[in-house]
Design a protein around this motif. Sequence first.
Motif, PDB file in Angstrom:
ATOM      1  N   ARG A 235       0.770  -1.236  -0.025  1.00  0.00           N
ATOM      2  CA  ARG A 235      -0.004  -0.086   0.080  1.00  0.00           C
ATOM      3  C   ARG A 235       0.816   1.315   0.034  1.00  0.00           C
ATOM      4  NH1 ARG A 235      -5.294  -0.691   0.973  1.00  0.00           N
ATOM      5  NH2 ARG A 235      -5.399   1.599   1.555  1.00  0.00           N
ATOM      6  N   GLU A 236       1.970   1.432   0.903  1.00  0.00           N
ATOM      7  CA  GLU A 236       2.946   2.358   0.899  1.00  0.00           C
ATOM      8  C   GLU A 236       3.497   2.735  -0.697  1.00  0.00           C
ATOM      9  OE1 GLU A 236       5.621   5.503   1.733  1.00  0.00           O
ATOM     10  OE2 GLU A 236       3.631   4.728   2.533  1.00  0.00           O
ATOM     11  N   GLY A 237       3.839   1.406  -1.441  1.00  0.00           N
ATOM     12  CA  GLY A 237       4.704   1.369  -2.413  1.00  0.00           C
ATOM     13  C   GLY A 237       3.498   2.413  -3.593  1.00  0.00           C
ATOM     14  N   ALA A 238       2.410   1.932  -3.388  1.00  0.00           N
ATOM     15  CA  ALA A 238       1.313   2.453  -4.405  1.00  0.00           C
ATOM     16  C   ALA A 238       0.933   3.929  -4.045  1.00  0.00           C
ATOM     17  CB  ALA A 238       0.002   1.601  -4.355  1.00  0.00           C
ATOM     18  N   ALA A 239       1.071   4.502  -2.791  1.00  0.00           N
ATOM     19  CA  ALA A 239       0.700   5.657  -2.214  1.00  0.00           C
ATOM     20  C   ALA A 239       1.764   6.492  -2.569  1.00  0.00           C
ATOM     21  CB  ALA A 239       0.387   5.810  -0.986  1.00  0.00           C
ATOM     22  N   ALA A 240       2.946   6.047  -2.513  1.00  0.00           N
ATOM     23  CA  ALA A 240       4.075   6.908  -2.811  1.00  0.00           C
ATOM     24  C   ALA A 240       4.221   7.055  -4.472  1.00  0.00           C
ATOM     25  CB  ALA A 240       5.441   6.164  -2.303  1.00  0.00           C
ATOM     26  N   PHE A 241       3.948   6.194  -5.196  1.00  0.00           N
ATOM     27  CA  PHE A 241       3.739   6.354  -6.748  1.00  0.00           C
ATOM     28  C   PHE A 241       2.890   7.449  -6.953  1.00  0.00           C
ATOM     29  CE2 PHE A 241       2.132   5.340 -10.800  1.00  0.00           C
ATOM     30  CZ  PHE A 241       3.229   5.539 -11.653  1.00  0.00           C
ATOM     31  N   ALA A 242       1.739   7.310  -6.456  1.00  0.00           N
ATOM     32  CA  ALA A 242       0.531   8.386  -6.608  1.00  0.00           C
ATOM     33  C   ALA A 242       0.976   9.647  -6.329  1.00  0.00           C
ATOM     34  CB  ALA A 242      -0.640   7.912  -5.918  1.00  0.00           C
ATOM     35  N   GLN A 243       1.796   9.819  -4.960  1.00  0.00           N
ATOM     36  CA  GLN A 243       2.088  11.227  -4.533  1.00  0.00           C
ATOM     37  C   GLN A 243       3.375  11.600  -5.237  1.00  0.00           C
ATOM     38  OE1 GLN A 243       1.670  10.406  -0.396  1.00  0.00           O
ATOM     39  NE2 GLN A 243      -0.494   9.724  -0.446  1.00  0.00           N
ATOM     40  N   LYS A 244       3.966  10.919  -5.753  1.00  0.00           N
ATOM     41  CA  LYS A 244       5.241  11.419  -6.392  1.00  0.00           C
ATOM     42  C   LYS A 244       6.411  11.707  -5.503  1.00  0.00           C
ATOM     43  CE  LYS A 244       3.162  13.052 -10.475  1.00  0.00           C
ATOM     44  NZ  LYS A 244       2.841  14.085 -11.422  1.00  0.00           N
ATOM     45  N   ARG A 245       6.451  10.558  -4.331  1.00  0.00           N
ATOM     46  CA  ARG A 245       7.418  10.527  -3.389  1.00  0.00           C
ATOM     47  C   ARG A 245       8.500   9.529  -3.212  1.00  0.00           C
ATOM     48  NH1 ARG A 245       5.502   7.658   0.904  1.00  0.00           N
ATOM     49  NH2 ARG A 245       3.281   7.668   1.235  1.00  0.00           N
ATOM     50  N   ALA A 246       9.254   9.309  -2.373  1.00  0.00           N
ATOM     51  CA  ALA A 246       9.987   8.024  -2.116  1.00  0.00           C
ATOM     52  C   ALA A 246       9.262   7.302  -1.173  1.00  0.00           C
ATOM     53  CB  ALA A 246      11.422   8.336  -1.452  1.00  0.00           C
ATOM     54  N   PRO A 247       9.085   6.047  -1.292  1.00  0.00           N
ATOM     55  CA  PRO A 247       8.502   5.186  -0.360  1.00  0.00           C
ATOM     56  C   PRO A 247       9.174   5.138   0.995  1.00  0.00           C
ATOM     57  CG  PRO A 247       9.347   3.812  -1.727  1.00  0.00           C
ATOM     58  CD  PRO A 247       9.704   5.132  -2.508  1.00  0.00           C
ATOM     59  N   ASN A 248       8.325   4.960   2.030  1.00  0.00           N
ATOM     60  CA  ASN A 248       8.786   4.785   3.287  1.00  0.00           C
ATOM     61  C   ASN A 248       8.514   3.394   3.726  1.00  0.00           C
ATOM     62  OD1 ASN A 248       9.787   4.970   6.163  1.00  0.00           O
ATOM     63  ND2 ASN A 248       7.799   5.944   6.657  1.00  0.00           N
ATOM     64  N   TRP A 249       9.470   2.332   3.667  1.00  0.00           N
ATOM     65  CA  TRP A 249       9.333   0.983   3.915  1.00  0.00           C
ATOM     66  C   TRP A 249       9.311   0.646   5.345  1.00  0.00           C
ATOM     67  CZ3 TRP A 249       7.225  -0.130  -0.556  1.00  0.00           C
ATOM     68  CH2 TRP A 249       7.877   0.080  -1.830  1.00  0.00           C
ATOM     69  N   THR A 250       8.513  -0.264   5.812  1.00  0.00           N
ATOM     70  CA  THR A 250       8.716  -0.614   7.104  1.00  0.00           C
ATOM     71  C   THR A 250       8.737  -1.920   7.205  1.00  0.00           C
ATOM     72  OG1 THR A 250       6.004  -1.143   7.162  1.00  0.00           O
ATOM     73  CG2 THR A 250       6.835   1.087   7.783  1.00  0.00           C
ATOM     74  N   GLY A 251       8.713  -2.968   5.982  1.00  0.00           N
ATOM     75  CA  GLY A 251       8.989  -4.291   6.107  1.00  0.00           C
ATOM     76  C   GLY A 251       7.786  -5.107   6.674  1.00  0.00           C
ATOM     77  N   LYS A 252       6.459  -4.581   6.633  1.00  0.00           N
ATOM     78  CA  LYS A 252       5.427  -5.007   7.031  1.00  0.00           C
ATOM     79  C   LYS A 252       4.517  -5.110   5.991  1.00  0.00           C
ATOM     80  CE  LYS A 252       6.367  -3.496  11.785  1.00  0.00           C
ATOM     81  NZ  LYS A 252       5.803  -2.737  12.960  1.00  0.00           N
TER      82      LYS A 252
END
Length: 252
Positions: A235-252
């Motif tokens: 979900r974070e990867g998709a949100a980061a793409f949509a918001q044009k920012r680097a993802p903040n991975w948590t490993g969860k």
Amino acid sequence: MSEVLTLADDGVLIITINRPEAKNAVNRAVAEGVAAAMEELDANDALRVGIIKGAGGTFCSGMDLKAFLTGELPMVKGKGFAGFVESPPKKPLIAAVDGYALAGGMEVAITCDLLVANSKAQFGIPETKRGLAAAAGGLMRLPRQIPPRIAMELALTGDFISAQRGYEIGFVNRVVETPAIDGALELAHKISANGPLAVRVSKQVIVESRGWSDAEMWAKQQEIVGPVMTSQDAREGAAAFAQKRAPNWTGK
């Protein structure tokens, strides 16, 4: 002096075989040190990728034959030669090869998931020249990574090949003019920028699917990949793409 050194660098664990006076030949202490480093790589969530290299301009000349003659075996129970060839880490591992990767040294290199070599590096499994066999994975892994007839030639003749030739036949990923660690770190940081769960299961499927039949492969892949597709990181990867920012991975 420690036979194995480790350094964490922005999510990357650099593992150095530190016996330059012996061309980084593997003895029992090296095997135990590498085994401990691989355990740290998999256990530490802050680490995403491992790199293994040799000190002093040479990757690894293989088994320490002097130690072998005294009865010392350069392996760890359940993990094999050099402390990991029979049980590689779950996280990606890159070989950074300068100088020579010979015999067990080449077997260490091809156990890794990716391989970066300096243009002057040399590879070979010359065990037959010493009345031995490349039993640390060379006879099994090499035919899976390069054409079997070329693997047969290398095993039976013991001849060396260049980094460029290794690249041409497919077991070297990148050839660089600088020290191999530079290219390996560039590759490692590209990997560590990606979702850690996705990276881990991608490696797992590629490794384990070699033994899957056509009838079972889709179900087995789904067992491994399914949880990633519904993870927080997905979900974070998709949100980061949509918001044009680097993802903040948590490993969860």
